[in-house]
Scaffold this motif. Structure first.
Motif, mmCIF file in Angstrom:
data_model
loop_
_atom_site.group_PDB
_atom_site.id
_atom_site.type_symbol
_atom_site.label_atom_id
_atom_site.label_comp_id
_atom_site.label_asym_id
_atom_site.label_seq_id
_atom_site.Cartn_x
_atom_site.Cartn_y
_atom_site.Cartn_z
ATOM 1 N N GLU A 148 27.237 -6.378 31.477
ATOM 2 C CA GLU A 148 26.269 -7.022 30.318
ATOM 3 C C GLU A 148 26.706 -5.749 28.591
ATOM 4 O O GLU A 148 26.675 -5.028 29.438
ATOM 5 N N ALA A 149 26.586 -6.806 28.462
ATOM 6 C CA ALA A 149 26.151 -6.362 26.205
ATOM 7 C C ALA A 149 25.278 -5.999 26.388
ATOM 8 O O ALA A 149 23.775 -6.706 26.583
ATOM 9 N N GLU A 150 24.955 -5.035 24.951
ATOM 10 C CA GLU A 150 23.745 -4.606 24.920
ATOM 11 C C GLU A 150 23.261 -5.926 24.357
ATOM 12 O O GLU A 150 23.843 -6.945 23.175
ATOM 13 N N THR A 151 21.034 -6.134 24.203
ATOM 14 C CA THR A 151 20.851 -7.087 23.838
ATOM 15 C C THR A 151 20.473 -6.014 22.929
ATOM 16 O O THR A 151 19.797 -5.042 22.886
ATOM 17 N N VAL A 152 19.077 -6.728 21.880
ATOM 18 C CA VAL A 152 18.321 -6.672 21.112
ATOM 19 C C VAL A 152 16.931 -7.346 21.094
ATOM 20 O O VAL A 152 17.304 -8.645 20.894
ATOM 21 N N SER A 153 16.187 -7.651 20.958
ATOM 22 C CA SER A 153 14.923 -8.626 20.943
ATOM 23 C C SER A 153 13.784 -8.538 19.881
ATOM 24 O O SER A 153 13.693 -6.914 19.342
ATOM 25 N N ILE A 154 12.486 -9.352 19.340
ATOM 26 C CA ILE A 154 11.551 -8.428 18.639
ATOM 27 C C ILE A 154 10.534 -7.816 18.832
ATOM 28 O O ILE A 154 10.412 -8.013 20.593
ATOM 29 N N ASP A 155 9.898 -6.613 18.695
ATOM 30 C CA ASP A 155 9.908 -5.558 18.892
ATOM 31 C C ASP A 155 8.065 -5.854 18.926
ATOM 32 O O ASP A 155 6.989 -5.355 17.428
ATOM 33 N N ARG A 156 7.235 -6.431 19.678
ATOM 34 C CA ARG A 156 6.114 -6.662 19.028
ATOM 35 C C ARG A 156 5.307 -5.769 19.170
ATOM 36 O O ARG A 156 3.802 -5.649 18.317
ATOM 37 N N ALA A 157 4.983 -4.510 19.481
ATOM 38 C CA ALA A 157 5.095 -3.237 19.179
ATOM 39 C C ALA A 157 5.254 -2.398 17.885
ATOM 40 O O ALA A 157 4.497 -1.820 17.254
ATOM 41 N N PHE A 158 5.840 -3.560 16.875
ATOM 42 C CA PHE A 158 6.346 -3.008 15.150
ATOM 43 C C PHE A 158 5.005 -2.804 14.573
ATOM 44 O O PHE A 158 4.089 -4.030 14.561
ATOM 45 N N ILE A 159 4.506 -2.287 14.094
ATOM 46 C CA ILE A 159 3.218 -1.560 13.643
ATOM 47 C C ILE A 159 3.436 -2.994 11.855
ATOM 48 O O ILE A 159 1.538 -3.466 12.159
ATOM 49 N N PHE A 160 3.613 -3.519 11.630
ATOM 50 C CA PHE A 160 3.407 -5.232 11.040
ATOM 51 C C PHE A 160 3.960 -6.356 11.284
ATOM 52 O O PHE A 160 3.979 -7.059 10.685
ATOM 53 N N HIS A 161 4.309 -6.220 12.748
ATOM 54 C CA HIS A 161 4.800 -7.466 13.375
ATOM 55 C C HIS A 161 3.986 -8.992 13.250
ATOM 56 O O HIS A 161 4.471 -9.814 13.337
ATOM 57 N N ASP A 162 2.454 -8.523 13.590
ATOM 58 C CA ASP A 162 2.110 -9.749 12.787
ATOM 59 C C ASP A 162 2.507 -10.671 11.621
ATOM 60 O O ASP A 162 2.112 -12.051 11.376
ATOM 61 N N GLU A 163 1.936 -9.279 10.640
ATOM 62 C CA GLU A 163 2.634 -9.708 8.757
ATOM 63 C C GLU A 163 3.965 -10.604 9.097
ATOM 64 O O GLU A 163 3.919 -11.471 7.827
ATOM 65 N N LEU A 164 4.852 -9.270 9.142
ATOM 66 C CA LEU A 164 6.014 -10.223 9.301
ATOM 67 C C LEU A 164 6.336 -11.790 9.846
ATOM 68 O O LEU A 164 7.319 -13.065 9.249
ATOM 69 N N ARG A 165 5.969 -12.039 11.211
ATOM 70 C CA ARG A 165 6.037 -13.105 11.579
ATOM 71 C C ARG A 165 5.199 -14.145 10.894
ATOM 72 O O ARG A 165 5.679 -15.720 10.596
#
Length: 213
Positions: free
Chosen positions: A65-82
């Motif tokens: 299968e191909a490599e995949t990516v997803s949103i990293d909820r651990a990102f320090i500014f996740h809530d603000e960016l969302r």
């Protein structure tokens, strides 16, 4: 390129629009290219920046299968960016553009009431003198839903109903709601308010008093 310029670059917005529509879903580069309608080279280059900055995270592929990516909820500014994504390119701007483009003669106010855990947006549309065509509104919402990869739950009410919403009414916008169309943003006329009998009598009496003075 500054951090702000990077975050609001068109390629970044298109990829984040797809990713934030399904924050727990992994996407392959080809999936992202197809959904965002970006060239594969642009996707690959932008993904490097998004993963490198911690906004997205990579998942090791299984077997062939191909490599995949997803949103990293651990990102320090996740809530603000969302929150920024919801209030701009990922939701508010597309919904605002649709309503102001197709229903500018009927919609006087509109709100994004909120978003559930599955990413469904709950919208409140307030119409003025004329009510939006139901079939046209349904078709427009379905088209927009496919475009931004989010389900939309739409409520359409009259301006009179809106003004009469009780504090506990589920449709009353909470402080966290986002008003995307305000009074005066469109050319939609408000309905003519009916004057009650008592108000009408007082108005006539005031007019007679001024005339006899």
């Amino acid at each position: 390129m500054s951090a702000a310029d990077f975050l609001f670059a068109p390629e970044v917005q298109k990829l984040l629009m797809v990713a934030y529509a399904a924050p727990d879903q992994p996407f392959s580069p080809s999936d992202l290219a197809q959904r965002s309608k970006l060239p594969p080279d642009d996707v690959a280059r932008t993904l490097e920046h998004l993963v490198g900055s911690g906004i997205l995270k990579r998942h090791k592929p299984k077997a062939e299968e191909a490599e995949t990516v997803s949103i990293d909820r651990a990102f320090i500014f996740h809530d603000e960016l969302r929150s920024i994504a919801l209030k701009s390119f990922a939701a508010a701007e597309p919904v605002r553009a649709m309503l102001r483009g197709k229903f500018k003669d009927s919609v006087v106010r509109a709100f994004i009431l909120g978003e559930d855990k599955d990413g469904t947006l709950e919208l409140l549309v307030v119409h003025g003198q004329s009510m939006p065509d139901e079939a046209a509104m349904t078709a427009a919402c379905q088209k927009l839903s496919k475009s931004i990869h989010r389900h939309l739950k739409m409520h359409v009410i009259s301006n009179a109903r809106f003004n009469g919403l009780a504090p506990r009414d589920a449709l009353l916008p909470k402080p966290s709601a986002l008003e995307i169309i305000k009074l005066g943003d469109t050319k939609a006329p408000l309905p003519v308010e009916k004057i009650g009998l008592l108000q009408s009598a007082k108005k006539k009496l005031a007019t007679l008093s001024r005339s006899s003075a």
